[in-house]
Enzyme design. Sequence first.
Site, mmCIF file in Angstrom:
data_model
loop_
_atom_site.group_PDB
_atom_site.id
_atom_site.type_symbol
_atom_site.label_atom_id
_atom_site.label_comp_id
_atom_site.label_asym_id
_atom_site.label_seq_id
_atom_site.Cartn_x
_atom_site.Cartn_y
_atom_site.Cartn_z
ATOM 1 N N GLU A 1 0.896 -1.040 0.068
ATOM 2 C CA GLU A 1 -0.110 0.022 0.175
ATOM 3 C C GLU A 1 0.756 1.083 0.031
ATOM 4 O O GLU A 1 0.801 2.240 0.648
ATOM 5 C CB GLU A 1 -0.913 0.155 1.277
ATOM 6 C CG GLU A 1 -2.247 1.007 0.856
ATOM 7 C CD GLU A 1 -3.281 0.679 1.946
ATOM 8 O OE1 GLU A 1 -4.254 1.617 1.749
ATOM 9 O OE2 GLU A 1 -3.160 -0.093 2.883
ATOM 10 N N TYR B 1 0.709 -7.614 -2.142
ATOM 11 C CA TYR B 1 -0.491 -6.722 -1.551
ATOM 12 C C TYR B 1 -1.728 -7.391 -2.389
ATOM 13 O O TYR B 1 -2.345 -6.774 -3.215
ATOM 14 C CB TYR B 1 -0.501 -5.219 -1.733
ATOM 15 C CG TYR B 1 -1.374 -4.484 -1.079
ATOM 16 C CD1 TYR B 1 -2.019 -4.868 0.047
ATOM 17 C CD2 TYR B 1 -1.779 -3.223 -1.868
ATOM 18 C CE1 TYR B 1 -2.969 -3.908 0.595
ATOM 19 C CE2 TYR B 1 -2.780 -2.450 -1.193
ATOM 20 C CZ TYR B 1 -3.341 -2.701 0.183
ATOM 21 O OH TYR B 1 -4.411 -1.948 0.684
ATOM 22 N N ASP C 1 1.005 -7.951 2.613
ATOM 23 C CA ASP C 1 -0.197 -7.938 3.144
ATOM 24 C C ASP C 1 -1.074 -8.826 2.659
ATOM 25 O O ASP C 1 -1.491 -8.602 1.174
ATOM 26 C CB ASP C 1 -0.887 -6.489 3.086
ATOM 27 C CG ASP C 1 -2.201 -6.362 3.493
ATOM 28 O OD1 ASP C 1 -2.971 -7.374 3.970
ATOM 29 O OD2 ASP C 1 -2.526 -5.095 3.612
ATOM 30 N N ASN D 1 -4.288 -10.073 3.149
ATOM 31 C CA ASN D 1 -5.655 -9.675 3.049
ATOM 32 C C ASN D 1 -6.644 -10.660 3.436
ATOM 33 O O ASN D 1 -7.669 -11.000 2.582
ATOM 34 C CB ASN D 1 -6.068 -8.858 1.704
ATOM 35 C CG ASN D 1 -6.141 -7.358 2.071
ATOM 36 O OD1 ASN D 1 -6.630 -6.980 3.245
ATOM 37 N ND2 ASN D 1 -5.771 -6.709 1.102
ATOM 38 N N ASP E 1 -1.346 2.088 9.995
ATOM 39 C CA ASP E 1 -2.445 1.464 10.967
ATOM 40 C C ASP E 1 -2.053 -0.226 10.946
ATOM 41 O O ASP E 1 -2.697 -0.941 11.502
ATOM 42 C CB ASP E 1 -3.809 1.590 10.491
ATOM 43 C CG ASP E 1 -3.834 1.607 8.852
ATOM 44 O OD1 ASP E 1 -3.205 1.001 8.044
ATOM 45 O OD2 ASP E 1 -5.145 1.522 8.537
#
Length: 338
Positions: A102, A176, A215, A217, A321
Amino acid sequence: MPPKRKASTIESNSDHEHDTASKPEAKKFKGKGAQESPDTTGKAANGQPTNKVPPVHISFPARAEGTLRLVTWNICGLAAAQKKGFKYYVEAEDPDILVLTETKVNSDPQDGTLNSRFGYRTWAISDKKSYSGTAALSKYKPLSVSTDLPGHPDPSLVNGRIITLEFQGCYVLATYVTNAGQGLKTLSEKNTWNRHFTTYIRDLDKKKPVIWMGDLNVAPTAQDLANPKPNWNKTPGYTKDETEAFKHILDPPECEEKSGKFVDIWRQRHSDDRHYTYFSYRFNCRAKGIGWRLDMFVVSERIAEKVKMCEIRSEIYGVSDHVPVIMEIESDVITGMS
């Protein structure tokens, strides 16, 4: 460093929809939002810290002898992270391979910290402006680099989400992974990604061992998010389709008996822990310990024993985050040299 962002200032172009040895010289986070010292008393029920900004002083033990250190970190926008102490973590950790997800960059960035540390840099950039983005930064020269997902019918859904580095000893696969979307509106796109990605990682594994990092997800099991029941089959990242796709990569079904197995290495080493890598800025999730484990290392089963450690850097929160995840593995796995 600016104060922590309020809910109203969360960047809307993120595709996250989840609710929910000797030590090197210490590096220092600067700015008015930094803590004067690491939060050593504030702990959530799961044992992770609840600090909302990074600590001022940060240091880590040196890597184990004969290993390389790899880091994956969703930074929720490089430009934003650079203002919040991004470089101080990178300097303190000093990874050999750094995967950033990201990134939201629109061209190869000129970041002094990254350019001076990593001689080999690949930035996969989305077709959509300031959206997604993956970077693979290495101190070691790869034999080859690609940013494709073979067989996927829509390159616009792949660009910015995958980088494959081939080294002498293995492949490093940085992703990602696409999100299933609010209301699961893009779950079909996620399923398409998973179908082609599963084929791809298995094909790579037949040639050389694979280190898959980024990531991903997906929260693989109920242990990997704070509130599994209300999110099951309702929230992206924790649906039957997504969890089964991940499970089938780790442990292929009997009909694919020639496919190699993979290991979710942090979970293997921390079988009982409920620690997370993502805490939404909304709803005071960090303070409450409400998070998801989305950022991971998955390795070919045959090299799992060569992993010497894998940890979540739980205190490095507030730059993004997400928090970083690190892994140390015997160097020959990557270099091919004993």
